[in-house]
Design a protein around this motif. Structure first.
Motif, mmCIF file in Angstrom:
data_model
loop_
_atom_site.group_PDB
_atom_site.id
_atom_site.type_symbol
_atom_site.label_atom_id
_atom_site.label_comp_id
_atom_site.label_asym_id
_atom_site.label_seq_id
_atom_site.Cartn_x
_atom_site.Cartn_y
_atom_site.Cartn_z
ATOM 1 N N ARG A 1 0.954 -0.929 0.295
ATOM 2 C CA ARG A 1 -0.117 0.269 0.026
ATOM 3 C C ARG A 1 0.813 1.669 0.037
ATOM 4 N N TYR A 2 2.080 1.376 0.847
ATOM 5 C CA TYR A 2 2.282 2.386 0.691
ATOM 6 C C TYR A 2 3.422 2.880 -0.313
ATOM 7 N N PHE A 3 4.117 1.248 -1.764
ATOM 8 C CA PHE A 3 4.829 1.679 -2.584
ATOM 9 C C PHE A 3 3.492 2.421 -3.156
ATOM 10 N N ALA A 4 2.621 2.275 -3.527
ATOM 11 C CA ALA A 4 1.636 2.048 -4.691
ATOM 12 C C ALA A 4 1.313 3.736 -3.824
ATOM 13 N N ALA A 5 0.909 4.074 -3.376
ATOM 14 C CA ALA A 5 0.702 4.884 -2.924
ATOM 15 C C ALA A 5 1.874 6.114 -2.923
ATOM 16 N N SER B 1 9.346 -5.891 -3.801
ATOM 17 C CA SER B 1 10.069 -5.002 -3.948
ATOM 18 C C SER B 1 9.723 -3.612 -5.144
ATOM 19 N N ALA B 2 10.474 -2.829 -5.037
ATOM 20 C CA ALA B 2 10.108 -1.398 -5.171
ATOM 21 C C ALA B 2 11.261 -0.945 -5.814
ATOM 22 N N SER C 1 6.520 -1.662 -8.209
ATOM 23 C CA SER C 1 6.516 -2.057 -6.632
ATOM 24 C C SER C 1 6.358 -4.454 -8.075
ATOM 25 N N GLU C 2 6.937 -5.045 -6.750
ATOM 26 C CA GLU C 2 6.070 -6.513 -7.044
ATOM 27 C C GLU C 2 6.449 -7.183 -6.289
ATOM 28 N N ARG C 3 5.096 -7.684 -5.936
ATOM 29 C CA ARG C 3 5.148 -8.459 -4.775
ATOM 30 C C ARG C 3 5.055 -10.342 -5.507
ATOM 31 N N HIS C 4 5.863 -11.061 -4.270
ATOM 32 C CA HIS C 4 5.924 -13.224 -4.919
ATOM 33 C C HIS C 4 6.028 -12.921 -3.382
ATOM 34 N N ASP C 5 4.766 -14.399 -3.009
ATOM 35 C CA ASP C 5 4.825 -15.045 -1.597
ATOM 36 C C ASP C 5 5.716 -13.519 -0.531
ATOM 37 N N ASP C 6 6.699 -14.415 0.058
ATOM 38 C CA ASP C 6 6.810 -13.069 0.993
ATOM 39 C C ASP C 6 8.235 -12.299 0.949
#
Length: 170
Positions: free
Chosen positions: A21-25, A38-39, A30-35
């Motif tokens: 949420r912080y990165f998007a704001a 990154s941004a 950013s990219e997210r995979h499992d645990d």
């Protein structure tokens, strides 16, 4: 979309969810995979890769910031000396050099407490402090590493040159 103070008072989220949420704001790619999440962030010196890894079994969030510095084998001794001097200046986190790749990074880990149900959550204020501290320290010390790698300065000279506080106005 910006996260606001009121939302922080009433909501916390799982660490990677809050970072997402912080990165998007901030509009950071950013990219997210499992645990892991990154941004990429543009600083005043270079682009920084931010990476967070969540380790559920220990309730630990490891936060990394890569300032796009790779150190050749023959320059590692003076960089290790610079790292020791830089790390003396830090209250939170530390810089290190990965021996296998020569990549320089800032790293900080934190335990994220759970509520009475065992859910782990991080507030916006904690998230902001974590991310902004990593970026600020990379911005603050990036010149030290560049002075040692490319400027021909000793680690002590590089620290002295990079940490000069400007007084007055130009």
């Amino acid at each position: 979309m910006m996260l606001d103070e009121a939302e922080d008072d009433h909501e916390a989220a799982a660490p990677l969810d809050m970072l997402d949420r912080y990165f998007a704001a901030h509009g950071w790619v950013s990219e997210r995979h499992d645990d892991e999440i990154s941004a990429t962030v543009k600083g005043s010196w270079t682009e920084y890769e931010l990476r967070a890894l969540w380790r559920d079994e220990d309730s630990v969030l490891q936060f990394l910031c890569f300032p796009d510095v790779k150190v050749a084998e023959e320059r590692r001794a003076p960089i290790h000396e610079a790292l020791a001097l830089v790390n003396e200046q830090l209250w939170v986190g530390h810089f290190e050099l990965w021996s296998s790749s020569g990549v320089l990074l800032y790293r900080h880990a934190m335990v994220v407490d759970g509520d009475e149900d065992g859910d782990r959550a991080m507030s916006l204020a904690t998230t902001e402090l974590l991310v902004e501290t990593a970026i600020d320290e990379c911005e603050r010390f990036y010149p030290v590493f560049q002075f040692v790698l490319w400027g021909g300065k000793t680690p002590r000279e590089a620290i002295a040159a990079a940490l000069i506080e400007t007084q007055g106005e130009a």
